[in-house]
Structure formats: structure tokens, C-alpha cells
Design a protein around this motif. Structure first.
Motif, PDB file in Angstrom:
ATOM      1  N   PHE A  55      53.392  33.161  33.228  1.00  0.00           N
ATOM      2  CA  PHE A  55      52.331  33.996  33.795  1.00  0.00           C
ATOM      3  C   PHE A  55      52.149  35.279  32.983  1.00  0.00           C
ATOM      4  CE2 PHE A  55      52.356  31.479  37.642  1.00  0.00           C
ATOM      5  CZ  PHE A  55      51.062  31.636  38.123  1.00  0.00           C
ATOM      6  N   ILE A  56      53.250  35.933  32.665  1.00  0.00           N
ATOM      7  CA  ILE A  56      53.166  37.184  31.906  1.00  0.00           C
ATOM      8  C   ILE A  56      52.651  36.917  30.492  1.00  0.00           C
ATOM      9  CG2 ILE A  56      54.513  39.114  30.971  1.00  0.00           C
ATOM     10  CD1 ILE A  56      56.228  38.968  33.508  1.00  0.00           C
ATOM     11  N   ALA A  87      36.888  39.949  29.952  1.00  0.00           N
ATOM     12  CA  ALA A  87      37.740  41.135  30.028  1.00  0.00           C
ATOM     13  C   ALA A  87      38.036  41.497  31.485  1.00  0.00           C
ATOM     14  CB  ALA A  87      37.073  42.302  29.310  1.00  0.00           C
ATOM     15  N   THR A  88      37.055  41.348  32.353  1.00  0.00           N
ATOM     16  CA  THR A  88      37.270  41.620  33.775  1.00  0.00           C
ATOM     17  C   THR A  88      38.277  40.640  34.361  1.00  0.00           C
ATOM     18  OG1 THR A  88      35.034  42.512  33.999  1.00  0.00           O
ATOM     19  CG2 THR A  88      36.147  41.857  36.025  1.00  0.00           C
ATOM     20  N   LEU A  89      38.117  39.356  34.050  1.00  0.00           N
ATOM     21  CA  LEU A  89      39.056  38.343  34.553  1.00  0.00           C
ATOM     22  C   LEU A  89      40.466  38.571  34.014  1.00  0.00           C
ATOM     23  CD1 LEU A  89      36.843  35.127  34.368  1.00  0.00           C
ATOM     24  CD2 LEU A  89      37.585  36.340  36.432  1.00  0.00           C
ATOM     25  N   THR A  90      40.567  38.920  32.743  1.00  0.00           N
ATOM     26  CA  THR A  90      41.879  39.197  32.143  1.00  0.00           C
ATOM     27  C   THR A  90      42.565  40.362  32.850  1.00  0.00           C
ATOM     28  OG1 THR A  90      41.271  38.334  29.983  1.00  0.00           O
ATOM     29  CG2 THR A  90      43.022  39.961  30.032  1.00  0.00           C
ATOM     30  N   ASN A  91      41.833  41.441  33.042  1.00  0.00           N
ATOM     31  CA  ASN A  91      42.419  42.610  33.699  1.00  0.00           C
ATOM     32  C   ASN A  91      42.738  42.327  35.162  1.00  0.00           C
ATOM     33  OD1 ASN A  91      42.531  45.323  32.040  1.00  0.00           O
ATOM     34  ND2 ASN A  91      40.857  44.098  31.238  1.00  0.00           N
ATOM     35  N   LEU A  92      41.925  41.528  35.820  1.00  0.00           N
ATOM     36  CA  LEU A  92      42.208  41.148  37.203  1.00  0.00           C
ATOM     37  C   LEU A  92      43.467  40.273  37.269  1.00  0.00           C
ATOM     38  CD1 LEU A  92      41.320  41.279  40.141  1.00  0.00           C
ATOM     39  CD2 LEU A  92      39.898  39.275  39.718  1.00  0.00           C
ATOM     40  N   PHE A  93      43.601  39.331  36.335  1.00  0.00           N
ATOM     41  CA  PHE A  93      44.794  38.484  36.288  1.00  0.00           C
ATOM     42  C   PHE A  93      46.051  39.326  36.061  1.00  0.00           C
ATOM     43  CE2 PHE A  93      47.894  35.795  34.079  1.00  0.00           C
ATOM     44  CZ  PHE A  93      48.018  34.760  35.001  1.00  0.00           C
ATOM     45  N   GLY A  94      45.990  40.264  35.109  1.00  0.00           N
ATOM     46  CA  GLY A  94      47.128  41.148  34.851  1.00  0.00           C
ATOM     47  C   GLY A  94      47.460  42.013  36.052  1.00  0.00           C
ATOM     48  N   LEU A  95      46.422  42.528  36.707  1.00  0.00           N
ATOM     49  CA  LEU A  95      46.612  43.362  37.889  1.00  0.00           C
ATOM     50  C   LEU A  95      47.305  42.560  38.995  1.00  0.00           C
ATOM     51  CD1 LEU A  95      44.067  45.794  39.369  1.00  0.00           C
ATOM     52  CD2 LEU A  95      45.031  44.081  40.847  1.00  0.00           C
ATOM     53  N   LEU A  96      46.829  41.351  39.259  1.00  0.00           N
ATOM     54  CA  LEU A  96      47.423  40.524  40.306  1.00  0.00           C
ATOM     55  C   LEU A  96      48.851  40.099  39.946  1.00  0.00           C
ATOM     56  CD1 LEU A  96      44.347  38.346  41.283  1.00  0.00           C
ATOM     57  CD2 LEU A  96      45.340  40.259  42.571  1.00  0.00           C
ATOM     58  N   THR A  97      49.087  39.832  38.674  1.00  0.00           N
ATOM     59  CA  THR A  97      50.434  39.480  38.227  1.00  0.00           C
ATOM     60  C   THR A  97      51.397  40.644  38.468  1.00  0.00           C
ATOM     61  OG1 THR A  97      49.542  37.970  36.566  1.00  0.00           O
ATOM     62  CG2 THR A  97      51.812  38.704  36.257  1.00  0.00           C
ATOM     63  N   MET A  98      50.954  41.848  38.176  1.00  0.00           N
ATOM     64  CA  MET A  98      51.814  43.018  38.395  1.00  0.00           C
ATOM     65  C   MET A  98      51.989  43.341  39.878  1.00  0.00           C
ATOM     66  SD  MET A  98      53.129  43.967  35.616  1.00  0.00           S
ATOM     67  CE  MET A  98      53.238  42.220  35.278  1.00  0.00           C
ATOM     68  N   LEU A  99      50.978  43.059  40.699  1.00  0.00           N
ATOM     69  CA  LEU A  99      51.160  43.223  42.145  1.00  0.00           C
ATOM     70  C   LEU A  99      52.206  42.231  42.658  1.00  0.00           C
ATOM     71  CD1 LEU A  99      47.524  43.852  43.437  1.00  0.00           C
ATOM     72  CD2 LEU A  99      49.384  45.514  43.177  1.00  0.00           C
ATOM     73  N   LEU A 116      60.905  49.326  35.973  1.00  0.00           N
ATOM     74  CA  LEU A 116      60.000  48.182  36.072  1.00  0.00           C
ATOM     75  C   LEU A 116      58.871  48.462  37.062  1.00  0.00           C
ATOM     76  CD1 LEU A 116      62.611  45.259  36.125  1.00  0.00           C
ATOM     77  CD2 LEU A 116      61.342  46.170  34.175  1.00  0.00           C
ATOM     78  N   VAL A 117      59.197  49.153  38.144  1.00  0.00           N
ATOM     79  CA  VAL A 117      58.178  49.528  39.131  1.00  0.00           C
ATOM     80  C   VAL A 117      57.143  50.448  38.487  1.00  0.00           C
ATOM     81  CG1 VAL A 117      57.794  50.829  41.275  1.00  0.00           C
ATOM     82  CG2 VAL A 117      59.703  49.214  41.114  1.00  0.00           C
ATOM     83  N   TYR A 118      57.595  51.438  37.735  1.00  0.00           N
ATOM     84  CA  TYR A 118      56.672  52.375  37.099  1.00  0.00           C
ATOM     85  C   TYR A 118      55.781  51.680  36.066  1.00  0.00           C
ATOM     86  CZ  TYR A 118      59.784  55.872  39.174  1.00  0.00           C
ATOM     87  OH  TYR A 118      60.539  56.617  40.041  1.00  0.00           O
ATOM     88  N   ILE A 119      56.355  50.769  35.309  1.00  0.00           N
ATOM     89  CA  ILE A 119      55.567  50.029  34.314  1.00  0.00           C
ATOM     90  C   ILE A 119      54.516  49.182  35.018  1.00  0.00           C
ATOM     91  CG2 ILE A 119      55.675  48.158  32.604  1.00  0.00           C
ATOM     92  CD1 ILE A 119      58.460  49.348  31.801  1.00  0.00           C
ATOM     93  N   ALA A 120      54.907  48.489  36.079  1.00  0.00           N
ATOM     94  CA  ALA A 120      53.951  47.644  36.813  1.00  0.00           C
ATOM     95  C   ALA A 120      52.838  48.488  37.427  1.00  0.00           C
ATOM     96  CB  ALA A 120      54.675  46.838  37.883  1.00  0.00           C
ATOM     97  N   ILE A 121      53.182  49.636  37.993  1.00  0.00           N
ATOM     98  CA  ILE A 121      52.164  50.523  38.573  1.00  0.00           C
ATOM     99  C   ILE A 121      51.223  51.017  37.475  1.00  0.00           C
ATOM    100  CG2 ILE A 121      51.792  52.792  39.644  1.00  0.00           C
ATOM    101  CD1 ILE A 121      54.320  52.213  41.337  1.00  0.00           C
ATOM    102  N   GLY A 122      51.764  51.361  36.316  1.00  0.00           N
ATOM    103  CA  GLY A 122      50.923  51.798  35.193  1.00  0.00           C
ATOM    104  C   GLY A 122      49.939  50.716  34.771  1.00  0.00           C
ATOM    105  N   ILE A 123      50.387  49.478  34.732  1.00  0.00           N
ATOM    106  CA  ILE A 123      49.499  48.382  34.344  1.00  0.00           C
ATOM    107  C   ILE A 123      48.446  48.143  35.420  1.00  0.00           C
ATOM    108  CG2 ILE A 123      49.433  45.876  33.904  1.00  0.00           C
ATOM    109  CD1 ILE A 123      52.055  46.310  32.328  1.00  0.00           C
ATOM    110  N   VAL A 124      48.823  48.263  36.684  1.00  0.00           N
ATOM    111  CA  VAL A 124      47.849  48.130  37.768  1.00  0.00           C
ATOM    112  C   VAL A 124      46.773  49.204  37.634  1.00  0.00           C
ATOM    113  CG1 VAL A 124      47.538  48.393  40.275  1.00  0.00           C
ATOM    114  CG2 VAL A 124      49.369  46.951  39.396  1.00  0.00           C
ATOM    115  N   VAL A 125      47.183  50.439  37.379  1.00  0.00           N
ATOM    116  CA  VAL A 125      46.228  51.548  37.246  1.00  0.00           C
ATOM    117  C   VAL A 125      45.311  51.338  36.040  1.00  0.00           C
ATOM    118  CG1 VAL A 125      46.036  54.029  36.730  1.00  0.00           C
ATOM    119  CG2 VAL A 125      47.643  53.232  38.469  1.00  0.00           C
ATOM    120  N   LEU A 126      45.890  50.969  34.879  1.00  0.00           N
ATOM    121  CA  LEU A 126      45.066  50.764  33.684  1.00  0.00           C
ATOM    122  C   LEU A 126      44.123  49.574  33.838  1.00  0.00           C
ATOM    123  CD1 LEU A 126      47.614  51.481  30.810  1.00  0.00           C
ATOM    124  CD2 LEU A 126      45.747  52.940  31.606  1.00  0.00           C
TER     125      LEU A 126
END
Length: 146
Positions: A55-56, A87-99, A116-126
Motif C-alpha cells: 500500500f505504501i 493527482a487528486t486520487l493519488t493524494n487521496l490514496f496517500g491521505l487515506l493510507t496515512m489515516l 511516526l504519528v508526526y510524519i503521518a499527520i504531516g502527510i495528511v496535511v500536505l
């Protein structure tokens, strides 16, 4: 805006590549973490680790492809999907993976690994920021077409 998409997607793809590699190649720290997290679920830790690595890896490839294609003047279609939608689908997939990663971190670990929590939150925000940028670009393009 394309520079922002380039930098954020390249950054997210680069950061996540380390985690994909550690899961797929079975680094000791990753193996131990997935033994701990698989126990409450009652599933095979190796399957859990490798499937998470896949997934990652998909998110990494999507982020890196988005970064590369964000620099082209005439936005290409990727697999017959327009760039903005890709690009929207890619970012949505990454966001959901990090959630999902955040959910696992807090519900399956005895003590969450805060880095790991901080990195995941950063990716969700970006990723969320990128989705807003892409939607804004889409609206501008629609208005110009009218």
C-alpha cells in the motif's frame, strides 16, 4: 502552484519510500512492530507487514509520478486519467493510507511511536493541501473554458 505540487509530492514520496522499503525487505524494527500490531487482530504479522508495504509503495509511486508530471507544461493524462484527477486520487490514496496508519498506531500498539504519528499527520496535511490546490486549479480551468 505547480512548484508546490512538485515539492510536496516529491517530499511525501521520498519520506514514505523509506517506510515501504523497511516493510517489504523485513527490517528488524518493522518486523517487531508488526508482530506487536498483528497480535490484537489475530492475523499473520508477515502478511500484515508486506501488504502494508505494498500500500505504501503504491502511494510512493503515485506521489513521485505526480511530482514529475506536475512540472510538464501540457499536463499529460496518466493511464488515460487527466492529470488533475490523477493527482487528486493519488493524494487521496496517500491521505487515506496515512489515516489507516494513524488508526493502527493508536489502536494496535501498546505505546504509539510519536515520530511516526508526526510524519503521518504531516502527510495528511500536505495531501489535504494538495487536494485543495488541485480543486482550485480545476475550477480556474473550468472558468477559463467558459
Amino acid at each position: 502552484m505547480n512548484k508546490i505540487l512538485f515539492v510536496t509530492n516529491l517530499l511525501m514520496g521520498s519520506v514514505l519510500s523509506r517506510f515501504a522499503i523497511s516493510k517489504l525487505t523485513g527490517w528488524e524494527i518493522s518486523v517487531k512492530a508488526f508482530i506487536e500490531m498483528a497480535e490484537p487482530l489475530g492475523i499473520d504479522p508477515t502478511f500484515f507487514r508486506v501488504s502494508t508495504g505494498v500500500f505504501i509503495s503504491v502511494a510512493v509511486l503515485g506521489y513521485l509520478a505526480t511530482a514529475i508530471f506536475s512540472l510538464t507544461k501540457n499536463k499529460p493524462s496518466i493511464f488515460n486519467i487527466p492529470f488533475t484527477k490523477w493527482a487528486t486520487l493519488t493524494n487521496l490514496f496517500g491521505l487515506l493510507t496515512m489515516l489507516g496508519a494513524l488508526t493502527a498506531e493508536f489502536s494496535l500498539r501498546v505505546n504509539p511511536k510519536w515520530m511516526l504519528v508526526y510524519i503521518a499527520i504531516g502527510i495528511v496535511v500536505l495531501s489535504t493541501t494538495n487536494i485543495f490546490i488541485l480543486n482550485k486549479q480545476k475550477q480556474i480551468t473550468k472558468n477559463e473554458a467558459l
